[in-house]
Design a protein around this motif. Structure first.
Motif, PDB file in Angstrom:
ATOM      1  N   MET A   1       0.841  -1.197   0.000  1.00  0.00           N
ATOM      2  CA  MET A   1       0.000   0.000   0.000  1.00  0.00           C
ATOM      3  C   MET A   1       0.880   1.253   0.000  1.00  0.00           C
ATOM      4  O   MET A   1       1.778   1.390   0.827  1.00  0.00           O
ATOM      5  CB  MET A   1      -0.915  -0.005   1.229  1.00  0.00           C
ATOM      6  N   LYS A   2       0.642   2.144  -0.926  1.00  0.00           N
ATOM      7  CA  LYS A   2       1.468   3.341  -1.069  1.00  0.00           C
ATOM      8  C   LYS A   2       1.146   4.361   0.028  1.00  0.00           C
ATOM      9  O   LYS A   2      -0.006   4.569   0.383  1.00  0.00           O
ATOM     10  CB  LYS A   2       1.237   3.980  -2.434  1.00  0.00           C
ATOM     11  N   LYS A   3       2.202   4.999   0.519  1.00  0.00           N
ATOM     12  CA  LYS A   3       2.057   6.004   1.569  1.00  0.00           C
ATOM     13  C   LYS A   3       2.258   7.397   0.975  1.00  0.00           C
ATOM     14  O   LYS A   3       3.245   7.643   0.275  1.00  0.00           O
ATOM     15  CB  LYS A   3       3.076   5.781   2.686  1.00  0.00           C
ATOM     16  N   ILE A   4       1.329   8.296   1.243  1.00  0.00           N
ATOM     17  CA  ILE A   4       1.389   9.661   0.721  1.00  0.00           C
ATOM     18  C   ILE A   4       1.427  10.649   1.877  1.00  0.00           C
ATOM     19  O   ILE A   4       0.651  10.527   2.835  1.00  0.00           O
ATOM     20  CB  ILE A   4       0.187   9.958  -0.189  1.00  0.00           C
ATOM     21  N   LEU A   5       2.322  11.610   1.791  1.00  0.00           N
ATOM     22  CA  LEU A   5       2.420  12.671   2.795  1.00  0.00           C
ATOM     23  C   LEU A   5       1.799  13.939   2.235  1.00  0.00           C
ATOM     24  O   LEU A   5       2.193  14.405   1.159  1.00  0.00           O
ATOM     25  CB  LEU A   5       3.887  12.929   3.157  1.00  0.00           C
TER      26      LEU A   5
ATOM     27  N   GLY B   1      -7.601   3.982  -1.035  1.00  0.00           N
ATOM     28  CA  GLY B   1      -6.760   2.921  -0.502  1.00  0.00           C
ATOM     29  C   GLY B   1      -5.338   3.314  -0.159  1.00  0.00           C
ATOM     30  O   GLY B   1      -4.531   2.460   0.220  1.00  0.00           O
ATOM     31  N   TYR B   2      -5.016   4.607  -0.268  1.00  0.00           N
ATOM     32  CA  TYR B   2      -3.672   5.051   0.099  1.00  0.00           C
ATOM     33  C   TYR B   2      -3.564   5.238   1.608  1.00  0.00           C
ATOM     34  O   TYR B   2      -4.538   5.609   2.273  1.00  0.00           O
ATOM     35  CB  TYR B   2      -3.333   6.368  -0.590  1.00  0.00           C
ATOM     36  N   THR B   3      -2.374   5.002   2.143  1.00  0.00           N
ATOM     37  CA  THR B   3      -2.071   5.367   3.519  1.00  0.00           C
ATOM     38  C   THR B   3      -1.622   6.819   3.507  1.00  0.00           C
ATOM     39  O   THR B   3      -0.744   7.195   2.731  1.00  0.00           O
ATOM     40  CB  THR B   3      -0.945   4.490   4.084  1.00  0.00           C
ATOM     41  N   VAL B   4      -2.231   7.656   4.348  1.00  0.00           N
ATOM     42  CA  VAL B   4      -1.969   9.099   4.291  1.00  0.00           C
ATOM     43  C   VAL B   4      -1.448   9.604   5.638  1.00  0.00           C
ATOM     44  O   VAL B   4      -2.017   9.312   6.692  1.00  0.00           O
ATOM     45  CB  VAL B   4      -3.237   9.887   3.902  1.00  0.00           C
TER      46      VAL B   4
ATOM     47  N   PRO C   1       7.768   8.472   2.728  1.00  0.00           N
ATOM     48  CA  PRO C   1       6.548   8.218   1.944  1.00  0.00           C
ATOM     49  C   PRO C   1       6.898   7.903   0.490  1.00  0.00           C
ATOM     50  O   PRO C   1       8.030   8.114   0.046  1.00  0.00           O
ATOM     51  CB  PRO C   1       5.788   9.535   2.055  1.00  0.00           C
ATOM     52  N   ASP C   2       5.908   7.401  -0.238  1.00  0.00           N
ATOM     53  CA  ASP C   2       6.107   7.110  -1.660  1.00  0.00           C
ATOM     54  C   ASP C   2       5.877   8.341  -2.523  1.00  0.00           C
ATOM     55  O   ASP C   2       6.316   8.382  -3.679  1.00  0.00           O
ATOM     56  CB  ASP C   2       5.155   5.997  -2.100  1.00  0.00           C
TER      57      ASP C   2
END
Length: 217
Positions: A1-5, A25-28, A46-47
């Motif tokens: 799961m991609k992480k976005i900041l 579905g992104y981890t934020v 983060p990604d």
């Protein structure tokens, strides 16, 4: 799961962006100013980063410059958010190292398209680098376009190829180098001909191979 900041000083905007991304579905993770955002990016890796331009303590330009100066975040996909759409301001952001630029208020479709595109480009560049690295240690140096002139490219063509090798689109290259997108495409066509390739992925792979060679002096 991609992480976005998400780095945004306006709380309603920050919550809205986080919600839209979480629903996909992104981890934020979020940060309320640039200083905290830099700390979070360096700590959490983060990604992708989405960052406002005008913020207290450290603005978006300062954030991207700081992250581009750290080896662990130097190639981190970075999207600016701004209330301004002036082309000169876009160019400044791209020159500082932003990958994309969205104007507020951002709608869901534009946001998700930008995020998906930049994540896909980052994965494609990483795949090319990994392919080139399969024969041993490989650390491409993107600090100068001059090694790419060994392909017989003009100075301007080498500049274009340097950015293409980092996953930039034709529109990105045009904004960064202060040319029209049509001119960027023309340069790229000439680059393909001189390298004997048919697409940007093949051109980028040749470029990163050259940029990964030890430099004299």
């Amino acid at each position: 799961m991609k992480k976005i900041l998400v780095i945004e000083d306006q709380a309603p905007m920050r919550r809205n962006l986080a919600l839209m991304l979480e629903m996909e579905g992104y981890t934020v993770a979020t940060a309320e100013n640039g200083r905290i955002g830099v700390e979070a990016a360096l700590r959490d890796k983060p990604d992708l980063v989405i960052c406002d331009v005008m913020m207290p303590e450290l603005d978006g330009h300062g954030v991207v410059q700081t992250l581009r100066g750290e080896s662990s975040t130097a190639t981190l996909p970075f999207i600016f958010l701004t209330a301004r759409s002036d082309k000169a301001d876009v160019r400044i952001g791209m020159n500082f190292g932003a990958d994309d630029y969205l104007v507020k208020p951002v709608n869901r479709d534009d946001l998700l398209a930008a995020v998906e595109s930049r994540l896909a480009r980052a994965e494609a560049v990483e795949a090319r680098v990994q392919e080139a690295a399969s024969n041993g240690s490989f650390h491409p140096d993107f600090s100068s376009h001059e090694p790419l002139m060994s392909f017989g490219l003009t100075n301007r063509e080498a500049e274009v190829l340097l950015w293409v090798a980092q996953g930039k689109s034709n529109a990105d290259v045009a904004a960064i180098l202060g040319m029209s997108e049509k001119t960027a495409k023309q340069h790229l066509g000439s680059i393909f001909a001189k390298l004997g390739v048919e697409n940007r992925n093949a051109a980028a792979l040749q470029a990163v191979e050259v940029l990964g060679r030890p430099r004299k002096g």
